[in-house]
Design an enzyme around this catalytic site. Sequence first.
Site, short mmCIF file in Angstrom:
data_model
loop_
_atom_site.label_atom_id
_atom_site.label_comp_id
_atom_site.label_asym_id
_atom_site.label_seq_id
_atom_site.Cartn_x
_atom_site.Cartn_y
_atom_site.Cartn_z
N HIS A 222 -17.50 37.98 76.36
CA HIS A 222 -18.75 38.09 75.59
C HIS A 222 -18.48 38.47 74.12
CE1 HIS A 222 -18.36 42.28 76.86
NE2 HIS A 222 -18.90 42.06 78.05
N ASN A 225 -19.90 41.32 71.53
CA ASN A 225 -20.37 42.49 72.27
C ASN A 225 -19.19 43.31 72.78
OD1 ASN A 225 -22.65 40.13 73.31
ND2 ASN A 225 -23.34 41.95 72.22
N ASP A 254 -29.03 35.01 75.38
CA ASP A 254 -30.30 35.44 75.96
C ASP A 254 -31.29 35.94 74.92
OD1 ASP A 254 -29.01 37.77 75.25
OD2 ASP A 254 -29.31 38.79 77.18
N HIS A 257 -28.43 39.81 73.32
CA HIS A 257 -27.03 40.12 73.02
C HIS A 257 -26.58 39.59 71.67
CE1 HIS A 257 -26.78 41.16 77.29
NE2 HIS A 257 -25.63 41.75 77.03
N ASP A 280 -23.33 36.98 82.26
CA ASP A 280 -23.06 38.42 82.43
C ASP A 280 -24.21 39.05 83.21
OD1 ASP A 280 -21.73 40.83 82.27
OD2 ASP A 280 -22.34 41.27 80.21
#
Length: 393
Positions: A222, A225, A254, A257, A280
């Site tokens: 990710h 992040n 989404d 994030h 995730d």
Amino acid sequence: MAPTKVLTGARVVLPTGAVDNGRVTVEGTRIVTTGPANVPSGAPADASNAVETLDLAGHWLVPGFVDLHNHGGGGASFPSGTVDEVLKGIHTHRLHGTTTLVASTVTGDMDVLVRRAGLLAELAEQGDIAGVHFEGPFISPCRKGAHSEELLRDPDPAEVRKLIDAAHGRAKMVTLATELPGGLDSVRLLAEHGVIAAVGHTDATYEQTVAAIDAGATVATHLFNAMPALGHRAPGPITALLEDERVTVELINDGTHLHPAALQLAFHHAGPGRVAFVTDAMDAAGFGDGRYLLGPLEVEVADGVARLVEGGSIAGSTLTLDRALKRAVTVDGLPVEHAVAALSANPARLLGMDDRIGSLEPGKDADLVVLDADFTLKGVMRRGEWVVAPPLG
């Protein structure tokens, strides 16, 4: 014998691009032909086999989605659920187009992780999941996110090997903070055993990240992040991961994030061939708001956003990949072919499964998704069987 299925009239996304008024023919579990509907298919003739033709005019037909990083859904947890609960979570994501899924764990006691690896490995043997992703415990306490700090540990290669062995050849990926003691040796160990080493939950510098990639790391867990932000004097891991052609970057699209500009930055610098959309996801995906457990930590989900009850850190997502695709096209403005590749061909190639999945090509598994003109999911087929049958005549 199951009837031959002929899906015709849709705009079909093929490896060579989108084809208007396309056709895909399915026999049994496999695709046998693809291409324009007005060109003879050359499909094998078998008078004993019935033919079902479905007119998908006004729709898109794309490959089934492949999720590299998923902790659960439908109220079920992959890190802690029973076999039946894990199967429920898998089915929840299939309803949203994910026909291939890697089940992710979270940080836990090593004995717990070993037992969990064995359970998930059995489901991989049965073909329910594509393998196991260990996210933690070998991550940085500085970037722990929704992981229990007291259970974190340095990536000792012997312990990394213990988890690989526990998965009986079904370990697909391990996320590590490669700057920690033992990090680079663990990356080399993973590469030697054909397991993806992913840089994530890391406080590494640019130079340390370059060293990890040179040692064999090939994925950014990710991206953006749980890692240092990009700086003009301290470019950090983000720059190293984006600039290296050997690395595939995960993105959680989404709307929580990532800012759309960060997503555009990743696509611009990595290119459409090195991005993989992941969910995730945690238990609440496809289920609803409320209180949940992610490993040993309590999570509050409100308005679809999951955060730790203590501290408020984002705790995974409630995303499904059909929503990630729709957002990528309708909000982020990505070309459909680029968004589809991030959900299918790119992760399939990374998993070494692109000979079977990830694109609509003859000989591959009949995994596909039907979307309407607004990119809302209308149908899902997995290995030739409808999981969600399109409500069409």
